[in-house]
Each structure stands twice: as structure tokens, then as C-alpha cells.
Design a protein around this motif. Structure first.
Motif, PDB file in Angstrom:
ATOM      1  N   LYS A  20       3.701  47.924 -14.105  1.00 30.95           N
ATOM      2  CA  LYS A  20       2.714  48.081 -13.023  1.00 30.95           C
ATOM      3  C   LYS A  20       1.807  49.282 -13.248  1.00 30.95           C
ATOM      4  CE  LYS A  20       5.557  45.897  -9.467  1.00 30.95           C
ATOM      5  NZ  LYS A  20       6.196  46.049  -8.132  1.00 30.95           N
ATOM      6  N   ASN A  21       1.978  49.978 -14.383  1.00 28.66           N
ATOM      7  CA  ASN A  21       1.164  51.174 -14.668  1.00 28.66           C
ATOM      8  C   ASN A  21       1.219  52.177 -13.511  1.00 28.66           C
ATOM      9  OD1 ASN A  21       0.487  49.874 -17.018  1.00 28.66           O
ATOM     10  ND2 ASN A  21      -1.683  49.660 -16.555  1.00 28.66           N
ATOM     11  N   THR A  22       2.397  52.382 -12.992  1.00 31.37           N
ATOM     12  CA  THR A  22       2.545  53.216 -11.799  1.00 31.37           C
ATOM     13  C   THR A  22       3.720  54.174 -11.961  1.00 31.37           C
ATOM     14  OG1 THR A  22       1.613  51.466 -10.402  1.00 31.37           O
ATOM     15  CG2 THR A  22       2.869  53.193  -9.298  1.00 31.37           C
ATOM     16  N   VAL A  23       3.513  55.394 -11.506  1.00 33.52           N
ATOM     17  CA  VAL A  23       4.589  56.373 -11.429  1.00 33.52           C
ATOM     18  C   VAL A  23       4.818  56.694  -9.956  1.00 33.52           C
ATOM     19  CG1 VAL A  23       3.025  58.349 -11.730  1.00 33.52           C
ATOM     20  CG2 VAL A  23       5.453  58.574 -12.316  1.00 33.52           C
ATOM     21  N   TYR A  24       6.069  56.949  -9.615  1.00 31.60           N
ATOM     22  CA  TYR A  24       6.448  57.183  -8.228  1.00 31.60           C
ATOM     23  C   TYR A  24       7.108  58.551  -8.089  1.00 31.60           C
ATOM     24  CZ  TYR A  24       6.014  52.091  -8.193  1.00 31.60           C
ATOM     25  OH  TYR A  24       5.558  50.801  -8.330  1.00 31.60           O
ATOM     26  N   LEU A  25       7.040  59.071  -6.875  1.00 29.65           N
ATOM     27  CA  LEU A  25       7.809  60.259  -6.530  1.00 29.65           C
ATOM     28  C   LEU A  25       8.427  60.006  -5.162  1.00 29.65           C
ATOM     29  CD1 LEU A  25       8.577  63.120  -7.506  1.00 29.65           C
ATOM     30  CD2 LEU A  25       6.733  63.973  -6.025  1.00 29.65           C
ATOM     31  N   GLN A  26       9.744  59.859  -5.149  1.00 34.21           N
ATOM     32  CA  GLN A  26      10.490  59.693  -3.895  1.00 34.21           C
ATOM     33  C   GLN A  26      10.837  61.069  -3.361  1.00 34.21           C
ATOM     34  OE1 GLN A  26      11.365  56.761  -2.237  1.00 34.21           O
ATOM     35  NE2 GLN A  26      12.162  58.100  -0.623  1.00 34.21           N
ATOM     36  N   THR A  44       9.303  56.415 -21.511  1.00 34.30           N
ATOM     37  CA  THR A  44      10.338  55.402 -21.350  1.00 34.30           C
ATOM     38  C   THR A  44      10.927  55.404 -19.949  1.00 34.30           C
ATOM     39  OG1 THR A  44      12.206  56.812 -21.961  1.00 34.30           O
ATOM     40  CG2 THR A  44      10.979  55.773 -23.756  1.00 34.30           C
ATOM     41  N   GLY A  45      10.779  56.519 -19.243  1.00 35.00           N
ATOM     42  CA  GLY A  45      11.447  56.673 -17.961  1.00 35.00           C
ATOM     43  C   GLY A  45      12.847  57.229 -18.090  1.00 35.00           C
ATOM     44  N   GLY A  46      13.290  57.460 -19.307  1.00 31.09           N
ATOM     45  CA  GLY A  46      14.657  57.895 -19.524  1.00 31.09           C
ATOM     46  C   GLY A  46      14.868  59.394 -19.499  1.00 31.09           C
ATOM     47  N   ILE A  47      13.800  60.155 -19.575  1.00 29.92           N
ATOM     48  CA  ILE A  47      13.894  61.621 -19.558  1.00 29.92           C
ATOM     49  C   ILE A  47      13.065  62.138 -18.394  1.00 29.92           C
ATOM     50  CG2 ILE A  47      13.401  63.745 -20.800  1.00 29.92           C
ATOM     51  CD1 ILE A  47      13.694  62.147 -23.401  1.00 29.92           C
ATOM     52  N   THR A  48      13.702  62.927 -17.556  1.00 37.03           N
ATOM     53  CA  THR A  48      13.014  63.500 -16.395  1.00 37.03           C
ATOM     54  C   THR A  48      13.323  64.989 -16.304  1.00 37.03           C
ATOM     55  OG1 THR A  48      14.875  62.942 -14.949  1.00 37.03           O
ATOM     56  CG2 THR A  48      13.065  61.359 -15.067  1.00 37.03           C
ATOM     57  N   GLU A  49      12.418  65.706 -15.666  1.00 41.02           N
ATOM     58  CA  GLU A  49      12.618  67.122 -15.373  1.00 41.02           C
ATOM     59  C   GLU A  49      12.139  67.394 -13.955  1.00 41.02           C
ATOM     60  OE1 GLU A  49      12.168  69.310 -19.728  1.00 41.02           O
ATOM     61  OE2 GLU A  49      11.348  70.214 -17.909  1.00 41.02           O
ATOM     62  N   TYR A  50      12.766  68.379 -13.321  1.00 42.38           N
ATOM     63  CA  TYR A  50      12.429  68.710 -11.947  1.00 42.38           C
ATOM     64  C   TYR A  50      12.336  70.220 -11.780  1.00 42.38           C
ATOM     65  CZ  TYR A  50      13.740  63.900 -10.906  1.00 42.38           C
ATOM     66  OH  TYR A  50      13.806  62.535 -10.884  1.00 42.38           O
ATOM     67  N   ALA A  51      11.494  70.628 -10.864  1.00 42.06           N
ATOM     68  CA  ALA A  51      11.503  72.015 -10.427  1.00 42.06           C
ATOM     69  C   ALA A  51      12.779  72.261  -9.639  1.00 42.06           C
ATOM     70  CB  ALA A  51      10.276  72.290  -9.557  1.00 42.06           C
ATOM     71  N   GLU A  52      13.287  73.478  -9.727  1.00 37.19           N
ATOM     72  CA  GLU A  52      14.538  73.798  -9.038  1.00 37.19           C
ATOM     73  C   GLU A  52      14.436  73.564  -7.532  1.00 37.19           C
ATOM     74  OE1 GLU A  52      16.852  74.095 -12.049  1.00 37.19           O
ATOM     75  OE2 GLU A  52      17.630  74.618 -10.066  1.00 37.19           O
ATOM     76  N   LEU A  53      13.278  73.812  -6.962  1.00 38.01           N
ATOM     77  CA  LEU A  53      13.113  73.705  -5.510  1.00 38.01           C
ATOM     78  C   LEU A  53      13.267  72.282  -5.006  1.00 38.01           C
ATOM     79  CD1 LEU A  53      10.112  76.110  -4.830  1.00 38.01           C
ATOM     80  CD2 LEU A  53      12.483  76.433  -4.127  1.00 38.01           C
ATOM     81  N   VAL A  54      13.077  71.292  -5.876  1.00 40.00           N
ATOM     82  CA  VAL A  54      13.121  69.899  -5.425  1.00 40.00           C
ATOM     83  C   VAL A  54      14.275  69.122  -6.026  1.00 40.00           C
ATOM     84  CG1 VAL A  54      10.618  69.952  -5.176  1.00 40.00           C
ATOM     85  CG2 VAL A  54      11.623  68.922  -7.227  1.00 40.00           C
ATOM     86  N   LYS A  55      14.993  69.718  -6.954  1.00 40.36           N
ATOM     87  CA  LYS A  55      16.078  69.019  -7.637  1.00 40.36           C
ATOM     88  C   LYS A  55      17.128  68.558  -6.623  1.00 40.36           C
ATOM     89  CE  LYS A  55      16.884  70.649 -11.680  1.00 40.36           C
ATOM     90  NZ  LYS A  55      17.352  71.485 -12.802  1.00 40.36           N
ATOM     91  N   GLY A  56      17.502  67.289  -6.722  1.00 35.79           N
ATOM     92  CA  GLY A  56      18.465  66.724  -5.780  1.00 35.79           C
ATOM     93  C   GLY A  56      17.835  66.111  -4.549  1.00 35.79           C
ATOM     94  N   ARG A  57      16.559  66.395  -4.293  1.00 31.15           N
ATOM     95  CA  ARG A  57      15.859  65.819  -3.126  1.00 31.15           C
ATOM     96  C   ARG A  57      14.754  64.853  -3.553  1.00 31.15           C
ATOM     97  NH1 ARG A  57      12.896  68.924   0.168  1.00 31.15           N
ATOM     98  NH2 ARG A  57      12.407  70.495  -1.433  1.00 31.15           N
ATOM     99  N   PHE A  58      14.087  65.140  -4.659  1.00 28.45           N
ATOM    100  CA  PHE A  58      12.982  64.308  -5.127  1.00 28.45           C
ATOM    101  C   PHE A  58      13.417  63.537  -6.376  1.00 28.45           C
ATOM    102  CE2 PHE A  58       9.267  67.203  -3.511  1.00 28.45           C
ATOM    103  CZ  PHE A  58       9.814  67.155  -2.231  1.00 28.45           C
ATOM    104  N   THR A  59      12.865  62.338  -6.542  1.00 25.99           N
ATOM    105  CA  THR A  59      13.154  61.527  -7.712  1.00 25.99           C
ATOM    106  C   THR A  59      11.864  60.945  -8.274  1.00 25.99           C
ATOM    107  OG1 THR A  59      15.315  60.893  -6.818  1.00 25.99           O
ATOM    108  CG2 THR A  59      14.451  59.578  -8.635  1.00 25.99           C
ATOM    109  N   ILE A  60      11.627  61.175  -9.558  1.00 24.18           N
ATOM    110  CA  ILE A  60      10.468  60.603 -10.230  1.00 24.18           C
ATOM    111  C   ILE A  60      10.912  59.360 -10.986  1.00 24.18           C
ATOM    112  CG2 ILE A  60      10.748  62.040 -12.306  1.00 24.18           C
ATOM    113  CD1 ILE A  60       7.662  62.133 -12.471  1.00 24.18           C
ATOM    114  N   SER A  61      10.063  58.341 -10.973  1.00 27.55           N
ATOM    115  CA  SER A  61      10.347  57.116 -11.711  1.00 27.55           C
ATOM    116  C   SER A  61       9.022  56.481 -12.105  1.00 27.55           C
ATOM    117  CB  SER A  61      11.178  56.141 -10.862  1.00 27.55           C
ATOM    118  OG  SER A  61      10.479  55.767  -9.697  1.00 27.55           O
ATOM    119  N   ARG A  62       9.094  55.479 -12.968  1.00 32.78           N
ATOM    120  CA  ARG A  62       7.860  54.797 -13.366  1.00 32.78           C
ATOM    121  C   ARG A  62       8.161  53.323 -13.612  1.00 32.78           C
ATOM    122  NH1 ARG A  62       5.630  57.725 -18.432  1.00 32.78           N
ATOM    123  NH2 ARG A  62       4.185  55.955 -18.550  1.00 32.78           N
TER     124      ARG A  62
END
Length: 124
Positions: free
Chosen positions: A76-82, A54-72
Motif C-alpha cells: 500500500k506504499n504506506t507507513v504507520y505509527l500507532q 523490509t519492516g523487520g528492523i525498527t528503532e524508537y526514541a526512548e520517550l516513546v518506546k513501549g507506547r508507539f509502534t511503527i509499521s509499514r
């Protein structure tokens, strides 16, 4: 069979940003939770981020939390990582992966399909 193709990698300076994309084909995109992993030279492939269908639940590694953002974008059948505030230690090949199921996972073994990867190099 799902095919995943990553793009958006490159060479940037520390502190800059990149957006990675992963285009999926060959399956029903909303059947899959998606993840991003990375592998630096001489190191194990490690979890970066994951997102449910759904895009509503995300998890992050501690090393990237607050800097990287995952979305989908399911249309467009596409997932992103900012990737923001990049550091030299973020240098790695970044892989996206697909997991049939509702939950998000941090473990490589949970993912059935993998892309070929895109190189991110951060110079300090």
C-alpha cells in the motif's frame, strides 16, 4: 521525487490512542527506510521511530518506546505509527520522512523527503 502525505492526527484525551498514516507516491517505496519525527511548539524536531524497507528492523526514541509502534505495508506504499497511552507531552506536529537506503536512522539529515505533517493534540 517522492511525495509523502500524513493523516490520522487529531485531538484526544490522555491515555487514548491514535494511528497515523503516511502515504508515499512518486517513487519505489521499498527503496526507502521510513521515519517519524515530531515537533512541539518552540522545540526542535525530534526523532520518534524508524523502520527499514523490509519492516523487520525498527528503532524508537526512548520517550516513546513501549507506547508507539511503527509499521509499514509495502503493498500500500504506506507507513504507520500507532500511538498508545498518549500523554500531554506527546502533543506535536508529526512528520514522516523517507531515506534512500537500507539502514534506519535517527538523524533528520539522513532523510531526503518529508511530508507536511499532521497535528496530534493530547489533552490532560
Amino acid at each position: 521525487q517522492v511525495q509523502l502525505v500524513e493523516s490520522g492526527g487529531g485531538l484526544v484525551q490522555a491515555g487514548e490512542s491514535l494511528r497515523l498514516s503516511c502515504a508515499a507516491s512518486g517513487g519505489t517505496f521499498t527503496n526507502y527506510a521510513m521515519g517519524w519525527f515530531r515537533q512541539a511548539p518552540g522545540k526542535e524536531r525530534e526523532f520518534v521511530a524508524a523502520i527499514d524497507w523490509t519492516g523487520g528492523i525498527t528503532e524508537y526514541a526512548e520517550l516513546v518506546k513501549g507506547r508507539f509502534t511503527i509499521s509499514r505495508d509495502n503493498a500500500k506504499n504506506t507507513v504507520y505509527l500507532q500511538l498508545n497511552s498518549l500523554k500531554a507531552e506527546d502533543t506535536a506536529v508529526y512528520y514522516c520522512a523517507a531515506d534512500i537506503g537500507l539502514a534506519v536512522h535517527r538523524y533528520r539529515s539522513a532523510y531526503e523527503y518529508w511530508g507536511q505533517g499532521t497535528q496530534v493534540t493530547v489533552s490532560s
